[in-house]
Design a protein around this motif. Structure first.
Motif, PDB file in Angstrom:
ATOM      1  N   CYS A  63       0.827  -1.211   0.000  1.00  0.00           N
ATOM      2  CA  CYS A  63       0.000   0.000   0.000  1.00  0.00           C
ATOM      3  C   CYS A  63       0.862   1.262   0.000  1.00  0.00           C
ATOM      4  CB  CYS A  63      -0.947  -0.002   1.187  1.00  0.00           C
ATOM      5  SG  CYS A  63      -2.528  -0.783   0.806  1.00  0.00           S
ATOM      6  N   GLN A  64       1.982   1.224   0.698  1.00  0.00           N
ATOM      7  CA  GLN A  64       2.868   2.397   0.684  1.00  0.00           C
ATOM      8  C   GLN A  64       3.375   2.653  -0.732  1.00  0.00           C
ATOM      9  OE1 GLN A  64       5.529   0.891   3.682  1.00  0.00           O
ATOM     10  NE2 GLN A  64       4.770   2.279   5.245  1.00  0.00           N
ATOM     11  N   MET A  65       3.706   1.585  -1.418  1.00  0.00           N
ATOM     12  CA  MET A  65       4.213   1.758  -2.783  1.00  0.00           C
ATOM     13  C   MET A  65       3.110   2.282  -3.696  1.00  0.00           C
ATOM     14  SD  MET A  65       6.535  -1.653  -2.725  1.00  0.00           S
ATOM     15  CE  MET A  65       7.161  -1.723  -4.381  1.00  0.00           C
ATOM     16  N   LEU A  66       1.915   1.694  -3.551  1.00  0.00           N
ATOM     17  CA  LEU A  66       0.761   2.097  -4.357  1.00  0.00           C
ATOM     18  C   LEU A  66       0.439   3.572  -4.154  1.00  0.00           C
ATOM     19  CD1 LEU A  66      -2.467   1.021  -5.329  1.00  0.00           C
ATOM     20  CD2 LEU A  66      -2.696   1.303  -2.879  1.00  0.00           C
ATOM     21  N   SER A  67       0.617   4.050  -2.927  1.00  0.00           N
ATOM     22  CA  SER A  67       0.265   5.444  -2.677  1.00  0.00           C
ATOM     23  C   SER A  67       1.499   6.356  -2.651  1.00  0.00           C
ATOM     24  CB  SER A  67      -0.563   5.574  -1.397  1.00  0.00           C
ATOM     25  OG  SER A  67       0.025   4.876  -0.344  1.00  0.00           O
ATOM     26  N   ARG A  68       2.566   5.830  -3.222  1.00  0.00           N
ATOM     27  CA  ARG A  68       3.819   6.594  -3.394  1.00  0.00           C
ATOM     28  C   ARG A  68       4.348   7.203  -2.102  1.00  0.00           C
ATOM     29  NH1 ARG A  68       3.717   9.512  -9.072  1.00  0.00           N
ATOM     30  NH2 ARG A  68       2.681   7.889 -10.259  1.00  0.00           N
ATOM     31  N   MET A  69       4.297   6.388  -1.056  1.00  0.00           N
ATOM     32  CA  MET A  69       5.020   6.754   0.163  1.00  0.00           C
ATOM     33  C   MET A  69       6.336   6.003   0.066  1.00  0.00           C
ATOM     34  SD  MET A  69       2.036   6.044   2.935  1.00  0.00           S
ATOM     35  CE  MET A  69       0.432   6.792   2.811  1.00  0.00           C
ATOM     36  N   TYR A  70       7.316   6.444   0.824  1.00  0.00           N
ATOM     37  CA  TYR A  70       8.564   5.713   0.833  1.00  0.00           C
ATOM     38  C   TYR A  70       8.315   4.401   1.586  1.00  0.00           C
ATOM     39  CZ  TYR A  70      13.545   4.917   0.855  1.00  0.00           C
ATOM     40  OH  TYR A  70      14.780   4.392   0.644  1.00  0.00           O
ATOM     41  N   PRO A  71       8.509   3.234   0.926  1.00  0.00           N
ATOM     42  CA  PRO A  71       8.150   1.990   1.617  1.00  0.00           C
ATOM     43  C   PRO A  71       9.052   1.687   2.807  1.00  0.00           C
ATOM     44  CG  PRO A  71       9.175   1.515  -0.513  1.00  0.00           C
ATOM     45  CD  PRO A  71       9.035   3.009  -0.428  1.00  0.00           C
ATOM     46  N   GLY A  72       8.443   1.281   3.907  1.00  0.00           N
ATOM     47  CA  GLY A  72       9.204   0.935   5.106  1.00  0.00           C
ATOM     48  C   GLY A  72       9.861  -0.423   4.963  1.00  0.00           C
ATOM     49  N   LYS A  73      10.797  -0.695   5.882  1.00  0.00           N
ATOM     50  CA  LYS A  73      11.461  -1.992   5.872  1.00  0.00           C
ATOM     51  C   LYS A  73      10.598  -2.943   6.700  1.00  0.00           C
ATOM     52  CE  LYS A  73      16.066  -3.887   6.988  1.00  0.00           C
ATOM     53  NZ  LYS A  73      15.554  -5.219   7.030  1.00  0.00           N
ATOM     54  N   GLU A  74      10.254  -4.068   6.137  1.00  0.00           N
ATOM     55  CA  GLU A  74       9.379  -5.006   6.842  1.00  0.00           C
ATOM     56  C   GLU A  74      10.009  -5.439   8.169  1.00  0.00           C
ATOM     57  OE1 GLU A  74       7.515  -8.047   4.354  1.00  0.00           O
ATOM     58  OE2 GLU A  74       7.841  -6.770   2.609  1.00  0.00           O
TER      59      GLU A  74
END
Ligand code: HEC
Ligand code: HEC
Length: 315
Positions: free
Chosen positions: A268-279
């Motif tokens: 979802c972060q990628m889809l909404s163009r947020m910087y993706p967190g580290k799992e």
């Protein structure tokens, strides 16, 4: 000007403080958050304050009655088929996970050596995760715990985004199928703090589009269509994670279409163009605590599937 944050940026750009504009800085900064944080409570019934659909999906009986009464999926916040139905498609993925659980290392030890045959000692635990690990002095997801056990106790490198970790996680989660979720986010302590940080992150705007998670996962967006998909409110959904997500996967995934909650958040972060967190990072774990506690009181349903289960979800 439509975007209040732009006002703030502009104000900073011309080196004027908000105060000199005659607007309290606090007034401007509050737009960093999507409204509704104050209504979030750590229980699935909290949905009443958001979508007013909880009555239709609060348990199997309610779902059945609402369907009989002719309620359409969108009128039920798209929660109508989520846990009554199982994805048998996911069985092979579970078997692979079980295989990893029993896989012996060079010394002949496996997860089963400590946690029992068929995961006996891990039954039910997934409904209480994330949880505080006293030894590590931090809140951990099951994935983080698996990574720790694998490396410290078996000498195996199973990072949270590895195939072994994700599929073992899925198997361990299946041992809690039907168990009622309980994350104590009200008692003062690390879990409560984590819940509150996770909630704030969920409502905080970020990224290229200046969306918060809540922009899509609260009404009016939740419950409507978004590019052919259907975000729902954030209550209850964590109960079916890790989810069997066929046919969707992110590029490079090697998880047999299994999405852990961490992976869903990143997606979802990628889809909404947020910087993706580290799992598995502290912030990502906080978001998971928030989502899982928002499913408190709801039953785990593993394996469940979002897709291809009931074509009527497109109603
Ligand atoms: C040598 C024994 C040992 C082995 C092997 C081991 N663990 Fe653990 N595991 C522990 C201990 C001890 C804990 C308690 C928490 C801690 O100290 O990290 C634990 C905690 C856990 C928990 C959380 C349990 C709870 O009740 O909250 C999970 C899940 C888990 N392990 C999964 C695994 C998996 C999956 C594997 C295989 C990759 C594995 N463990 C291998 C000893 C082991
Ligand atoms: C641009 C809109 C948008 C934003 C912003 C967004 N999501 Fe989503 N999210 C979606 C859509 C659409 C789906 C449904 C995808 C699917 O069906 O798998 C979804 C699915 C989910 C799910 C699975 C349960 C469900 O509702 O289907 C979770 C959990 C989730 N999102 C969490 C988050 C988190 C956490 C954030 C913030 C980091 C976030 N989302 C931000 C659109 C969004």
């Amino acid at each position: 000007m439509k975007n209040p944050r732009m006002i703030l940026h502009l104000a900073m750009g011309v080196a004027l403080t908000a105060t000199t504009l005659g607007v309290a800085a606090e007034e401007l900064l509050k737009f960093d958050y999507w409204p509704g944080r104050e209504n979030a409570i750590p229980h699935v019934s909290g949905d009443e304050k958001f979508s007013d659909t909880y009555q239709y999906w609060k348990d199997e009986k309610a779902i059945e009655q609402a369907k009989k009464a002719g309620k359409k999926s969108h009128e039920m916040n798209f929660k109508d088929f989520r846990w009554a139905q199982k994805s048998f498609d996911a069985e092979p993925a579970l078997e692979i996970g079980k295989g990893y659980y029993n896989q012996k290392n060079a010394n002949g030890k496996s997860c089963a050596s400590c946690h029992g045959e068929n995961g006996k000692k891990l039954e039910g635990i997934y409904a209480n995760y994330p949880s505080y690990n006293k030894r590590l002095k931090r809140v951990v997801t099951v994935g983080t715990q698996i990574q720790t056990c694998a490396s410290e106790r078996l000498g195996l490198d199973w990072p949270e985004t590895s195939r072994e970790n994700v599929l073992t996680d899925f198997y361990v989660a299946s041992l809690s199928d039907g168990k009622v979720i309980k994350i104590d986010a009200t008692k003062p302590g690390p879990i409560k703090k984590s819940y509150e940080r996770g909630r704030d992150l969920f409502f905080k705007r970020a990224g290229h589009f200046d969306f918060a998670c809540a922009s899509c996962h609260t009404p009016p967006t939740a419950g409507s269509y978004l590019r052919g998909q259907r975000p729902t409110t954030f209550f209850g959904d964590a109960a079916s994670y890790p989810i069997y997500h066929f046919p969707y996967a992110l590029p490079g995934d090697d998880y047999e279409y299994v999405f852990t909650l961490q992976h869903q958040i990143k997606s979802c972060q990628m889809l909404s163009r947020m910087y993706p967190g580290k799992e598995g990072s502290p912030a990502m774990t906080d978001i998971e605590v928030f989502l899982k506690a928002s499913a408190n009181g709801y039953k785990m349903s593993i394996p469940g599937a979002e897709y291809n289960m009931d074509a009527s979800y497109l109603d």
